[in-house]
Design a protein around this motif. Structure first.
Motif, PDB file in Angstrom:
ATOM      1  N   PRO A   1       0.816  -1.225   0.000  1.00 43.89           N
ATOM      2  CA  PRO A   1       0.000   0.000   0.000  1.00 43.89           C
ATOM      3  C   PRO A   1       0.845   1.269   0.000  1.00 43.89           C
ATOM      4  N   ARG A   2       0.389   2.242  -0.766  1.00 45.61           N
ATOM      5  CA  ARG A   2       0.993   3.566  -0.811  1.00 45.61           C
ATOM      6  C   ARG A   2      -0.084   4.576  -0.474  1.00 45.61           C
ATOM      7  N   TYR A   3       0.320   5.706   0.128  1.00 46.56           N
ATOM      8  CA  TYR A   3      -0.646   6.671   0.630  1.00 46.56           C
ATOM      9  C   TYR A   3      -0.301   8.070   0.127  1.00 46.56           C
ATOM     10  N   ALA A   4      -1.332   8.796  -0.265  1.00 44.07           N
ATOM     11  CA  ALA A   4      -1.178  10.207  -0.641  1.00 44.07           C
ATOM     12  C   ALA A   4      -1.502  11.062   0.576  1.00 44.07           C
ATOM     13  N   ILE A   5      -0.571  11.942   0.940  1.00 46.46           N
ATOM     14  CA  ILE A   5      -0.695  12.737   2.171  1.00 46.46           C
ATOM     15  C   ILE A   5      -0.548  14.219   1.837  1.00 46.46           C
ATOM     16  N   PHE A   6      -1.347  15.053   2.482  1.00 47.01           N
ATOM     17  CA  PHE A   6      -1.150  16.504   2.420  1.00 47.01           C
ATOM     18  C   PHE A   6      -1.733  17.146   3.673  1.00 47.01           C
ATOM     19  N   CYS A   7      -1.381  18.392   3.908  1.00 48.23           N
ATOM     20  CA  CYS A   7      -1.860  19.136   5.088  1.00 48.23           C
ATOM     21  C   CYS A   7      -2.675  20.338   4.658  1.00 48.23           C
ATOM     22  N   LEU A   8      -3.662  20.664   5.474  1.00 53.32           N
ATOM     23  CA  LEU A   8      -4.425  21.905   5.341  1.00 53.32           C
ATOM     24  C   LEU A   8      -4.164  22.770   6.564  1.00 53.32           C
ATOM     25  N   PHE A   9      -3.962  24.077   6.331  1.00 55.86           N
ATOM     26  CA  PHE A   9      -3.801  25.038   7.419  1.00 55.86           C
ATOM     27  C   PHE A   9      -4.938  26.052   7.332  1.00 55.86           C
ATOM     28  N   LYS A  10      -5.682  26.198   8.402  1.00 58.09           N
ATOM     29  CA  LYS A  10      -6.837  27.081   8.389  1.00 58.09           C
ATOM     30  C   LYS A  10      -6.740  28.107   9.510  1.00 58.09           C
ATOM     31  N   MET A  11      -6.933  29.376   9.138  1.00 61.24           N
ATOM     32  CA  MET A  11      -7.026  30.451  10.126  1.00 61.24           C
ATOM     33  C   MET A  11      -8.004  31.493   9.595  1.00 61.24           C
ATOM     34  N   GLU A  12      -9.189  31.516  10.185  1.00 55.25           N
ATOM     35  CA  GLU A  12     -10.258  32.419   9.756  1.00 55.25           C
ATOM     36  C   GLU A  12     -10.541  32.207   8.264  1.00 55.25           C
ATOM     37  N   THR A  13     -10.347  33.232   7.426  1.00 54.62           N
ATOM     38  CA  THR A  13     -10.663  33.072   5.995  1.00 54.62           C
ATOM     39  C   THR A  13      -9.483  32.566   5.182  1.00 54.62           C
ATOM     40  N   GLU A  14      -8.340  32.415   5.796  1.00 54.64           N
ATOM     41  CA  GLU A  14      -7.153  31.970   5.073  1.00 54.64           C
ATOM     42  C   GLU A  14      -7.017  30.452   5.173  1.00 54.64           C
ATOM     43  N   VAL A  15      -6.946  29.806   4.028  1.00 53.16           N
ATOM     44  CA  VAL A  15      -6.784  28.353   3.953  1.00 53.16           C
ATOM     45  C   VAL A  15      -5.646  28.053   2.995  1.00 53.16           C
ATOM     46  N   PHE A  16      -4.645  27.334   3.470  1.00 56.43           N
ATOM     47  CA  PHE A  16      -3.500  26.970   2.647  1.00 56.43           C
ATOM     48  C   PHE A  16      -3.287  25.465   2.705  1.00 56.43           C
ATOM     49  N   ASP A  17      -2.606  24.947   1.697  1.00 54.72           N
ATOM     50  CA  ASP A  17      -2.322  23.519   1.655  1.00 54.72           C
ATOM     51  C   ASP A  17      -0.858  23.296   1.320  1.00 54.72           C
ATOM     52  N   THR A  18      -0.383  22.095   1.600  1.00 51.45           N
ATOM     53  CA  THR A  18       0.974  21.710   1.251  1.00 51.45           C
ATOM     54  C   THR A  18       0.951  20.915  -0.051  1.00 51.45           C
ATOM     55  N   ASP A  19       2.111  20.570  -0.517  1.00 49.31           N
ATOM     56  CA  ASP A  19       2.188  19.655  -1.647  1.00 49.31           C
ATOM     57  C   ASP A  19       1.668  18.284  -1.230  1.00 49.31           C
ATOM     58  N   MET A  20       1.204  17.521  -2.177  1.00 48.88           N
ATOM     59  CA  MET A  20       0.818  16.138  -1.915  1.00 48.88           C
ATOM     60  C   MET A  20       2.056  15.263  -2.086  1.00 48.88           C
ATOM     61  N   ILE A  21       2.291  14.392  -1.109  1.00 48.47           N
ATOM     62  CA  ILE A  21       3.427  13.480  -1.203  1.00 48.47           C
ATOM     63  C   ILE A  21       2.930  12.046  -1.083  1.00 48.47           C
ATOM     64  N   ILE A  22       3.684  11.123  -1.661  1.00 49.15           N
ATOM     65  CA  ILE A  22       3.343   9.709  -1.616  1.00 49.15           C
ATOM     66  C   ILE A  22       4.219   9.024  -0.566  1.00 49.15           C
ATOM     67  N   VAL A  23       3.597   8.265   0.317  1.00 50.17           N
ATOM     68  CA  VAL A  23       4.282   7.604   1.427  1.00 50.17           C
ATOM     69  C   VAL A  23       4.054   6.100   1.326  1.00 50.17           C
ATOM     70  N   ASP A  24       5.122   5.332   1.549  1.00 51.77           N
ATOM     71  CA  ASP A  24       4.985   3.880   1.672  1.00 51.77           C
ATOM     72  C   ASP A  24       5.766   3.418   2.904  1.00 51.77           C
ATOM     73  N   LYS A  25       5.928   2.121   3.050  1.00 50.79           N
ATOM     74  CA  LYS A  25       6.531   1.584   4.271  1.00 50.79           C
ATOM     75  C   LYS A  25       8.038   1.790   4.338  1.00 50.79           C
TER      76      LYS A  25
END
Length: 506
Positions: free
Chosen positions: A142-166
């Motif tokens: 199995p491989r997994y696609a991971i990313f983060c969301l950062f939220k503060m009031e009306t500002e929403v940002f995201d990171t790059d999507m990365i692929i993770v395995d074991k």
């Protein structure tokens, strides 16, 4: 206003909301329209996607757009309610908000703290794979696609999507995210999303899924669902896009960062983990996240107030005055002989600390000479050091007193972030290394969640090897024929020969 005095940087009075708010409403509506158009484009792209990475990125971007629309919509409601309430009050008394400077009680005035920048970077989330899983990794695991969301009031940002395995022991995001309008009471919600990215699970795009639904269930229901992909029902589209097999992101972990979390170094924060081993998106998180959270208040980074003042000097019982250009910034009162010295980076003639122990007092004026003075008093080693300054008019005195009181308030609200200016480092974009080396030992022996490890890139490793052997390394490997390298020539570390050398190293 006296010559040489800069314009005041004071908070806008309450009546300014009536004119400012409609512009903010229009701005938010424009942002919502933009996100909707972006979402429509992403959705069309998703319907044509056949590659797994395309589908994963498209669904991720849909989630980001939806989060921004929700944030903007919530803020729009609040703003419209505020306008309605403000209009009602102004209709009762048209003079509300008109306050004369001479009537202001600087000490007891209700204040709003200054805004600031908050930056989050170098995120690292360690994983706890079992040794048997980590070292016995097989192709097709199995491989997994991971990313983060950062939220503060009306500002929403995201990171790059990365692929993770074991084989991966740490989830690392190199993005730097900056919030430009943060207050000292900021709350940044960090959300980590995961999706199992199996090769066979991302074969049906949303459009193909809709056609399958149309023919496999009742005719009326199937047509209704199929129409979602053709009309303007954006919310339903987003809901169905999250149900695409293999492209559904789930909240894996989350935390909230506040002013207390800010520090000019790497710090570990606890994560709240969702799901369990039975969940398709689940990863064995360590339960911590390491990152660098920097807070840079405006009062530390920019001038709070500036202008010419006369400073009193007493030498041999003789009183004299010198003309100085004074700047209030970052808990200090900088005094120069002229503003040009600031641009020339000349050391100030005088620096007076401004902190919670400092006392600012307006002194009695000389009615005949029309001199208006104020004193800055700092306790040092059981004694008081006093500096006396004079301004050119009563209005200037009030502006300086207001600036000092506002500065005191800003420093008290931003707390430890005003002890020293934290720097926000903007890293220049660089090509990621082709390979990341890792010795085959237990991941727990070298796991560090206090500070991220800087890994050498491929270019650095080979360059060091070349320097150690004076170029003989490449000749021994048969990549370069002796005599073909001239003095002063450069090596292209991205050539096929060097990649062959790297393979031989592995």
């Amino acid at each position: 206003m006296a010559a040489g005095m800069e314009g005041p940087r004071l908070r806008e009075p309450a009546f300014g909301l009536a004119g400012l708010a409609p512009r903010e409403v229009c701005s938010i509506r424009e942002k919502i329209d933009l996100e909707i158009r972006i979402r429509e484009g992403i959705w069309k792209l998703l319907s044509l996607s056949t590659q797994k990475d395309q589908v994963l990125l498209a669904v991720k971007n849909l989630m980001v757009c939806n989060s921004r629309i929700m944030a903007y919509t919530s803020e729009l409601r609040k703003l419209e309610e505020k306008i309605a309430n403000q209009t009602g009050r102004c209709s009762v008394d048209g003079t509300q908000g008109l306050i004369h400077a001479s009537d202001v009680n600087f000490e007891n005035k209700e204040r709003t703290p200054c805004k600031g920048k908050v930056a989050i970077s170098d995120i690292r989330i360690p994983l706890m794979w079992k040794d048997s899983d980590h070292f016995s990794y097989k192709e097709g695991s199995p491989r997994y696609a991971i990313f983060c969301l950062f939220k503060m009031e009306t500002e929403v940002f995201d990171t790059d999507m990365i692929i993770v395995d074991k084989t991966i022991t740490d989830i690392c995001f190199e993005n730097i995210t900056i919030f430009h309008e943060a207050g000292p009471d900021f709350q940044i919600k960090v959300e980590v999303y995961s999706c199992c990215a199996q090769e066979s699970s991302i074969t049906n795009t949303p459009k193909k899924l809709a056609k399958k639904l149309k023919t496999s269930i009742s005719k009326a229901t199937g047509k209704k669902i199929h129409s979602v992909f053709q009309d303007e029902n954006h919310e339903a589209s987003l809901f169905l896009s999250s149900t695409v097999p293999g492209a559904k992101y789930n909240l894996l972990a989350h935390t909230t960062l506040t002013l207390e979390s800010a520090e000019d170094s790497f710090k570990t924060h606890n994560l709240s983990i969702n799901g369990n081993e039975e969940s398709s998106y689940w990863l064995p998180l360590f339960g911590n996240m390491c990152c660098r959270l920097v807070a840079q208040p405006t009062c530390m980074a920019e001038d709070a107030f500036a202008g010419f003042l006369n400073q009193q000097q007493i030498i041999d019982d003789l009183t004299s005055w010198r003309r100085l250009y004074c700047v209030l910034r970052g808990g200090k009162f900088f005094c120069y002989y002229g503003p040009e010295e600031i641009e020339a980076k000349v050391e100030p003639a005088l620096i007076v600390p401004i902190h919670k122990e400092t006392r600012i007092r307006a002194m009695d004026k000389d009615a005949k000479k029309r001199i208006h003075n104020f004193s800055v008093i700092n306790p040092v080693a059981g004694q008081s050091i006093t500096h006396i300054f004079s301004v050119d008019s009563k209005e200037d005195l009030q502006k300086w007193m207001e600036a000092f009181w506002q500065h005191f308030f800003d420093l008290s609200q931003w707390k430890h972030c005003c002890e020293e200016l934290m720097k926000i480092e903007i890293m220049s974009p660089r090509k990621p290394p082709l390979f990341l080396t890792k010795e085959a030992t237990s991941v727990y022996h070298d796991m560090s969640i206090d500070s991220p490890m800087k890994l050498e890139s491929l270019s650095d490793i080979i360059q060091n090897k070349i320097e150690e052997t004076n170029g003989q390394f490449l000749i021994d490997k048969g990549c370069i024929v002796p005599g073909t390298i001239k003095n002063g020539s450069c090596l292209d570390l991205e050539t096929t020969h060097v990649r062959a050398v790297w393979c031989s190293l592995c």
